[in-house]
Scaffold this motif. Structure first.
Motif, mmCIF file in Angstrom:
data_model
loop_
_atom_site.group_PDB
_atom_site.id
_atom_site.type_symbol
_atom_site.label_atom_id
_atom_site.label_comp_id
_atom_site.label_asym_id
_atom_site.label_seq_id
_atom_site.Cartn_x
_atom_site.Cartn_y
_atom_site.Cartn_z
ATOM 1 N N TYR A 212 -1.914 2.329 3.682
ATOM 2 C CA TYR A 212 -3.041 1.407 3.444
ATOM 3 C C TYR A 212 -2.632 0.314 2.466
ATOM 4 C CZ TYR A 212 -7.698 -0.093 1.899
ATOM 5 O OH TYR A 212 -8.813 -0.846 1.579
ATOM 6 N N ASP A 213 -2.027 0.701 1.345
ATOM 7 C CA ASP A 213 -1.672 -0.281 0.288
ATOM 8 C C ASP A 213 -0.584 -1.244 0.730
ATOM 9 O OD1 ASP A 213 -3.554 0.771 -1.453
ATOM 10 O OD2 ASP A 213 -2.132 2.205 -2.317
ATOM 11 N N GLU A 214 0.215 -0.845 1.719
ATOM 12 C CA GLU A 214 1.249 -1.749 2.221
ATOM 13 C C GLU A 214 0.694 -2.790 3.175
ATOM 14 O OE1 GLU A 214 5.309 0.781 2.463
ATOM 15 O OE2 GLU A 214 3.628 1.642 3.591
ATOM 16 N N THR B 238 -4.738 -6.006 1.623
ATOM 17 C CA THR B 238 -4.801 -6.728 0.371
ATOM 18 C C THR B 238 -6.238 -7.198 0.155
ATOM 19 O OG1 THR B 238 -2.548 -7.523 0.623
ATOM 20 C CG2 THR B 238 -3.924 -8.689 -0.970
#
Length: 196
Positions: free
Chosen positions: A189-191, A194
């Motif tokens: 998710y974090d990759e 944003t």
């Protein structure tokens, strides 16, 4: 937070979805393809343009014509899949807009009069519909083997025309023995996400 979709359906459509490389010889019927289309046709596209067109390759002669345009590594699975679909973008989709957009029939001429505009819109929206189509195949309990390894110009000349751009070839059927490569990693998710 949980999803509204049942976990088993989530698995069927996404978590267990993989590109099939082998298939059984169980046929894929016209009724199954009709059911898939009747489901996925409701997926949204910009201006409801619906530019995806599908050529189903069933006959031995058609299969032979198709296989010779496939990349070497894709030939065996395309030769043996119960059904193969050529998915293409119709660059003249605007001709259908008066029927598809009765509330704004002038979109045909006001927005999509230029070929380059249509090609861009058709490519994006037909690719979106191709994704719906693959999910529909999964929803029908079948496996999909989408591929872009082919001679696009040869495929277009053999099965389409200059107004239709090939997007992908999809092998369809029940998965066969050793159908799946090992599951490849996915980005977190974090990759991907944003927040600004």
């Amino acid at each position: 937070m949980s999803l509204a979709l049942d976990p088993a359906a989530q698995d069927l459509l996404f978590r267990e979805a993989r590109t099939a490389n082998t298939f059984t010889d169980e046929p894929v019927t016209d009724e199954q393809v009709q059911a898939i289309y009747d489901l996925v046709k409701f997926g949204p596209t910009a201006f409801n343009q619906s530019p995806l067109r599908v050529v189903l390759v069933r006959s031995p002669e058609g299969r032979e014509r198709l296989v010779r345009h496939m990349a070497e590594g894709n030939r065996p699975k395309t030769a043996t899949a119960p059904l193969v679909a050529i998915l293409a973008a119709d660059n003249e989709f605007h001709e259908e807009l008066p029927a598809l957009m009765p509330h704004f029939p002038q979109a045909k001429d006001v927005i999509f009069s230029e070929r380059l505009v249509r090609e861009s819109a058709a490519g994006l929206n037909a690719a979106l519909q191709a994704a719906y189509f693959i999910i529909g195949i999964r929803a029908a309990g079948l496996a999909a083997g989408p591929m872009t390894g082919y001679d696009a110009a040869g495929l277009q000349k053999e099965f389409l025309d200059q107004d239709h751009t090939p997007l992908m070839v999809v092998n369809i059927g029940k998965p066969g023995e050793d159908a799946w490569f090992p599951r490849a990693p996915r980005l977190s998710y974090d990759e991907v996400i944003t927040t600004v």
